[in-house]
Enzyme design. Structure first.
Site, PDB file in Angstrom:
ATOM      1  N   ARG A 105       0.880  -1.178   0.000  1.00  0.00           N
ATOM      2  CA  ARG A 105       0.000   0.000   0.000  1.00  0.00           C
ATOM      3  C   ARG A 105       0.913   1.222   0.000  1.00  0.00           C
ATOM      4  NH1 ARG A 105      -5.331   1.232   3.537  1.00  0.00           N
ATOM      5  NH2 ARG A 105      -6.088  -0.113   1.876  1.00  0.00           N
ATOM      6  N   HIS A 132      -7.274   0.653  -6.441  1.00  0.00           N
ATOM      7  CA  HIS A 132      -7.472  -0.245  -5.285  1.00  0.00           C
ATOM      8  C   HIS A 132      -8.130  -1.534  -5.800  1.00  0.00           C
ATOM      9  CE1 HIS A 132      -7.721  -1.517  -1.280  1.00  0.00           C
ATOM     10  NE2 HIS A 132      -8.621  -0.704  -0.779  1.00  0.00           N
ATOM     11  N   GLN A 135     -10.071  -4.201  -3.617  1.00  0.00           N
ATOM     12  CA  GLN A 135     -11.364  -3.718  -3.128  1.00  0.00           C
ATOM     13  C   GLN A 135     -12.464  -4.002  -4.152  1.00  0.00           C
ATOM     14  OE1 GLN A 135     -12.042  -2.041  -0.023  1.00  0.00           O
ATOM     15  NE2 GLN A 135     -14.040  -2.727  -0.730  1.00  0.00           N
ATOM     16  N   ASP A 221     -17.276   6.888  -1.586  1.00  0.00           N
ATOM     17  CA  ASP A 221     -16.067   6.723  -0.764  1.00  0.00           C
ATOM     18  C   ASP A 221     -15.807   8.076  -0.094  1.00  0.00           C
ATOM     19  OD1 ASP A 221     -13.644   5.817   0.295  1.00  0.00           O
ATOM     20  OD2 ASP A 221     -12.568   5.864  -1.616  1.00  0.00           O
ATOM     21  N   CYS A 261     -16.292   1.187   0.483  1.00  0.00           N
ATOM     22  CA  CYS A 261     -15.113   0.365   0.800  1.00  0.00           C
ATOM     23  C   CYS A 261     -14.727   0.458   2.276  1.00  0.00           C
ATOM     24  CB  CYS A 261     -13.948   0.763  -0.092  1.00  0.00           C
ATOM     25  SG  CYS A 261     -13.372   2.450   0.155  1.00  0.00           S
ATOM     26  N   ARG A 289     -13.304  -9.142   1.291  1.00  0.00           N
ATOM     27  CA  ARG A 289     -11.881  -8.864   1.030  1.00  0.00           C
ATOM     28  C   ARG A 289     -11.052 -10.096   1.388  1.00  0.00           C
ATOM     29  NH1 ARG A 289      -9.894  -3.619   1.228  1.00  0.00           N
ATOM     30  NH2 ARG A 289      -7.942  -4.617   0.641  1.00  0.00           N
TER      31      ARG A 289
HETATM   32  N1  NVA Z   1     -10.016   6.378  -1.320  1.00  0.00           N
HETATM   33  C1  NVA Z   1      -9.631   5.985   0.018  1.00  0.00           C
HETATM   34  C2  NVA Z   1      -9.821   4.503   0.197  1.00  0.00           C
HETATM   35  C3  NVA Z   1      -9.483   3.975   1.558  1.00  0.00           C
HETATM   36  C4  NVA Z   1      -9.628   2.493   1.659  1.00  0.00           C
HETATM   37  C5  NVA Z   1      -8.189   6.387   0.258  1.00  0.00           C
HETATM   38  O1  NVA Z   1      -7.363   6.231  -0.653  1.00  0.00           O
HETATM   39  O2  NVA Z   1      -7.892   6.880   1.351  1.00  0.00           O
HETATM   40  N1   CP Z   2     -11.196  -0.553   2.378  1.00  0.00           N
HETATM   41  C1   CP Z   2      -9.933  -0.584   2.822  1.00  0.00           C
HETATM   42  O1   CP Z   2      -8.988  -0.818   2.070  1.00  0.00           O
HETATM   43  O2   CP Z   2      -9.807  -0.375   4.167  1.00  0.00           O
HETATM   44  P1   CP Z   2      -8.457  -0.128   4.974  1.00  0.00           P
HETATM   45  O3   CP Z   2      -7.954   1.235   4.613  1.00  0.00           O
HETATM   46  O4   CP Z   2      -8.881  -0.218   6.419  1.00  0.00           O
HETATM   47  O5   CP Z   2      -7.464  -1.185   4.625  1.00  0.00           O
END
Ligand code: NVA
Ligand code: CP
Length: 307
Positions: A105, A132, A135, A221, A261, A289
């Site tokens: 990540r 992502h 997801q 989101d 998500c 997931r």
């Molecule tokens: N769009 C959000 C998703 C978190 C799972 C982010 O990138 O923070």
């Molecule tokens: N939806 C998702 O990826 O959640 P986290 O940021 O908690 O991993």
């Protein structure tokens, strides 16, 4: 290292591979629910690298690897050399000599691509600024479980054209469904950044109610994704009319499901009434997931299994 199969964005897999993975996910989930031990990845090690916070992604990958008989190691930027400027190429060389599969990540997609280009083992995208994919694999599996095939259906994306939105758009091309997107002015989809081949599978709407019309799935989101916190105040103002609320769900098809998500901000991108209401499938979505990623790790490491 060109022969290693990675999962860096949704379009890295074909429709046929997704059909296999969804079938495989169903089987893996059934084993889990029946407390059946299934250890195809005994002695395999997953390394998880986090440059941003996570609850679901860490938990689902770590638990998933353990449930498949392997083990998982958690690294983050704060307490590894990654945060002190070690080149990503060097990190990839070393980490991939000591493990069997890596999940990352991070910020720009370019970082994970550079890592993958120097990795001896499969690399999975656990979220970047652009995408992502795990997801959306879980979301589509959830839709199929709840409502059947997604081909030809309409997904309404309300809010920011972020990493999750981009991935929905790629998925629509791969799996042949439609996405209606409504963002505030100035936050529109950038097709090139989304990695799209064309615009056949999505339509942009100025009015979110119009986007929701006829949708089989309504989703949104956070208005401010990780890494964009400096824009938070401005975004709260700009997105105020893009909340998914009961009126918007009424504009969608009667049996539409709501997805998010997570983590969610009730009262911002979604009302409590919707996310905690009868059309919401967010807890199944989060659980899935675990199951889809187990199928994905098994596939990247062992190929197709006949069950
Ligand atoms: N769009 C959000 C998703 C978190 C799972 C982010 O990138 O923070
Ligand atoms: N939806 C998702 O990826 O959640 P986290 O940021 O908690 O991993």
């Amino acid at each position: 290292m060109a022969s290693v199969k990675h999962y860096l964005q949704f379009k890295d897999l074909t429709r046929d591979e997704y059909d296999y993975l969804f079938a495989r996910t169903r089987w893996i989930k059934e084993q889990f629910k029946a407390y059946q031990q299934y250890w195809p990845l005994t002695d395999r090690t997953l390394v998880m690298i986090f440059e941003k916070a996570s609850t679901r992604t860490r938990l689902s990958f770590e638990a998933g690897m353990q449930q498949l008989g392997g083990s998982a190691i958690y690294l983050n930027t704060r307490d590894s050399q990654l945060g002190r400027g070690e080149p990503v190429e060097d990190a990839a060389q070393v980490i991939s000599r000591m493990s069997d599969i890596v999940m990352i990540r991070t910020f720009e997609q370019e970082i994970i691509e550079r890592f993958a280009a120097n990795s001896r083992v499969p690399v999975i995208n656990g979220l970047t600024n652009e995408y992502h994919p795990c997801q959306i694999m879980a979301d589509i599996f959830t839709f199929i479980e709840q409502r059947g095939p997604i081909q030809g259906k309409t997904v309404a994306w309300i809010g920011d054209s972020n990493n999750v939105c981009n991935t929905w758009l790629q998925a629509a091309e791969v799996l042949d469904f439609n996405v209606h997107v409504s963002t505030p002015p100035g936050y529109e989809v950038e097709p090139e950044r989304a990695g799209l081949y064309g615009t056949d599978h999505f339509e942009q709407f100025a009015d979110p109610m119009e986007a929701a019309k006829g949708a089989d799935l309504v989703t949104t989101d956070v208005w401010t994704s990780m890494g964009f916190e400096a824009e938070n105040e401005e975004r709260l103002r700009d997105f105020a009319d893009w909340q998914v609320d009961a009126d918007m769900m009424r504009a969608a098809n009667k049996d539409a499901v709501f997805m998010h998500c997570l983590p969610a901000h009730r009262g911002e991108e979604v009302s409590a009434e919707v996310i905690d209401g009868p059309q919401s499938v967010v807890w199944d979505e989060a659980e899935n997931r675990l199951h889809v990623q187990k199928a994905l790790m098994e596939y990247l490491l062992l190929g197709r299994i006949n069950s």
